[in-house]
Design a protein around this motif. Structure first.
Motif, PDB file in Angstrom:
ATOM      1  N   UNK A 133       8.774   6.178  -8.268  1.00 24.50           N
ATOM      2  CA  UNK A 133       8.999   5.849  -7.024  1.00 24.50           C
ATOM      3  C   UNK A 133       9.602   4.670  -6.788  1.00 24.50           C
ATOM      4  N   UNK A 134      10.537   5.015  -5.746  1.00 23.45           N
ATOM      5  CA  UNK A 134      11.586   3.955  -5.385  1.00 23.45           C
ATOM      6  C   UNK A 134      11.148   3.483  -4.235  1.00 23.45           C
ATOM      7  N   UNK A 135      10.958   1.993  -3.863  1.00 27.26           N
ATOM      8  CA  UNK A 135      10.383   1.400  -2.780  1.00 27.26           C
ATOM      9  C   UNK A 135      11.371   0.628  -2.046  1.00 27.26           C
ATOM     10  N   UNK A 136      11.674   0.828  -0.942  1.00 23.20           N
ATOM     11  CA  UNK A 136      12.281  -0.294  -0.196  1.00 23.20           C
ATOM     12  C   UNK A 136      11.568  -1.020   0.639  1.00 23.20           C
ATOM     13  N   UNK A 137      11.725  -2.275   0.624  1.00 27.20           N
ATOM     14  CA  UNK A 137      10.595  -3.306   1.231  1.00 27.20           C
ATOM     15  C   UNK A 137      11.489  -4.619   1.653  1.00 27.20           C
ATOM     16  N   UNK A 138      10.824  -4.841   2.877  1.00 26.55           N
ATOM     17  CA  UNK A 138      11.527  -6.273   3.353  1.00 26.55           C
ATOM     18  C   UNK A 138      11.113  -7.413   2.287  1.00 26.55           C
ATOM     19  N   UNK A 139      10.290  -7.174   1.370  1.00 29.22           N
ATOM     20  CA  UNK A 139      10.268  -8.237   0.236  1.00 29.22           C
ATOM     21  C   UNK A 139      11.031  -8.003  -0.997  1.00 29.22           C
TER      22      UNK A 139
END
Length: 401
Positions: free
Chosen positions: A204-210
């Motif tokens: 899982x590759x996750x783009x997040x504001x954090x």
């Protein structure tokens, strides 16, 4: 122990590149010697990559080094992208002509190759640091090294530098004979190994504001996970609870899905950089793997590029010694650099699209989300990502968009 004083090929570095090259040469009857500065235990425990492209697996099979990989490796047919509250799977076989990738840790690849080398391969010496390489512009190279307390000299036709960015072989090439290209990224990865079964079947590759997060694995019972952190961050600043809580936040855990937690057995911070030196050859010195190029790990290319380098190099050396033709050897650098630059671009694309840079504007964030949405909605864009990730994109072809 008898130490040879002459060999055709001296391989410096017993990582996956050096060991695989030695194996391929040995199977073709070309004598070589492998010199490694560290001890065997250290080499077999170095935590590195864990994703193998189709081509890497095929090469390991041809080298007779895939028995445990076939039993324990985990084939993956895709990855999942998470961004803006959305989840989208990239189906590799459907988008990349049936190709897939395998999860099998670099430590295991190295163990397999070492066992083969010690059983029936060319000489392999651990605790054998190289001090100097001489004669790159002459008919014979000499490698000076120490083993078992004795300083020794090994004459050879070619020296292959598989000893990484900090290795001696790269530094034996005159600075004026190379051109270096480099990019340093304004963030790092905090990576952990945990005794916790992965709560996901594929990466899982996750783009997040954090910030970015990646959920990977090493086995059905061991999770490998990463968090984007500021450069200079110390692992001690992150408690186990803080790590797990932040991973859940960035990966979008909810009432229906969350990570399995368990004891964290390893924790380290990895800086992010792109780096290429060219050409990859100077006279009788040839560079492969991290001695010639480094990619940020976001695209899972480091180990696979090293494998590609030595596959090309083995074929060139076999041709030379079988027929006397140096055509492939003379083309080695150009051949490899086409693939290297494609992988550098893909790794840069994945890194800059998924990470949040310090001070990043809302405009830049919206551009990232737009790009990710295009991958999720455009078969062309998804196919481009799948081909690059599985290593099936032509080495000198188009752009990743």
């Amino acid at each position: 122990m008898n130490h040879p004083v002459r060999t055709r090929v001296a391989v410096v570095g017993a990582g996956p590149a050096g060991l695989l090259l030695a194996r391929l040469l040995h199977l073709s009857g070309i004598d070589c010697v492998v010199l490694e500065s560290r001890d065997r235990a250290y080499v077999e425990q170095r935590q590195r990559a864990g994703i193998l492209e189709q081509g890497t697996v095929d090469t390991l099979r041809r080298a007779g080094a895939a028995a445990r990989l076939e039993q324990q490796g985990m084939p993956h047919d895709g990855i999942e992208l998470r961004f803006g509250g959305n989840r989208h799977r990239i189906d590799f076989p459907a988008l990349a002509d049936g190709c897939r990738v395998w999860v099998y840790a670099q430590t295991e690849v190295v163990k397999d190759l070492i066992a083969l080398q010690l059983e029936d391969g060319a000489p392999l010496y651990f605790d054998a640091p190289v001090h100097a390489v001489q004669g790159a512009d002459t008919d014979t190279c000499v490698v000076h090294y120490t083993h078992e307390g004795q300083t020794r000299a090994l004459s050879c036709d070619y020296v292959i530098g598989c000893d990484g960015f900090h290795g001696i072989v790269r530094r034996a090439v005159p600075a004026q004979a190379t051109q270096v290209h480099e990019r340093t990224y304004p963030y790092s990865w905090l990576g952990i190994l945990a005794d916790a079964p992965p709560a996901y079947e594929e990466l899982i590759y996750a783009h997040s504001e954090r910030g970015f997060a990646l959920a990977s694995m090493r086995s059905p019972s061991v999770s490998r996970l990463y968090l984007q952190v500021p450069n200079g961050e110390h692992p001690a600043a992150w408690s186990e609870r803080r790590i797990w809580d932040e991973l859940d936040l960035r990966l979008g855990a909810d009432t229906t899905w969350r990570l399995n937690r368990g004891p964290i057995t390893a924790k380290s911070v990895l800086p992010m950089r792109s780096w290429v030196t060219e050409p990859m050859r100077h006279g009788r010195i040839l560079l492969a793997g991290d001695a010639a190029h480094i990619v940020p790990p976001t695209g899972a290319k480091g180990l696979n590029l090293a494998t590609s380098d030595v596959t090309v190099l083995a074929e060139a050396l076999i041709r030379l010694y079988d027929s006397g033709s140096a055509e492939l050897l003379d083309a080695y650098s150009d051949t490899c650099l086409r693939r290297v630059w494609r992988a550098e671009h893909f790794s840069y694309f994945m890194t800059t699209t998924l990470h949040t840079a310090p001070g990043q504007s809302s405009f830049d964030t919206r551009l990232q989300l737009s790009q990710l949405d295009r991958i999720a909605t455009s078969p062309h864009a998804a196919s481009e990502l799948a081909a690059n990730y599985t290593g099936t994109v032509p080495h000198d072809s188009g752009r990743n968009s």
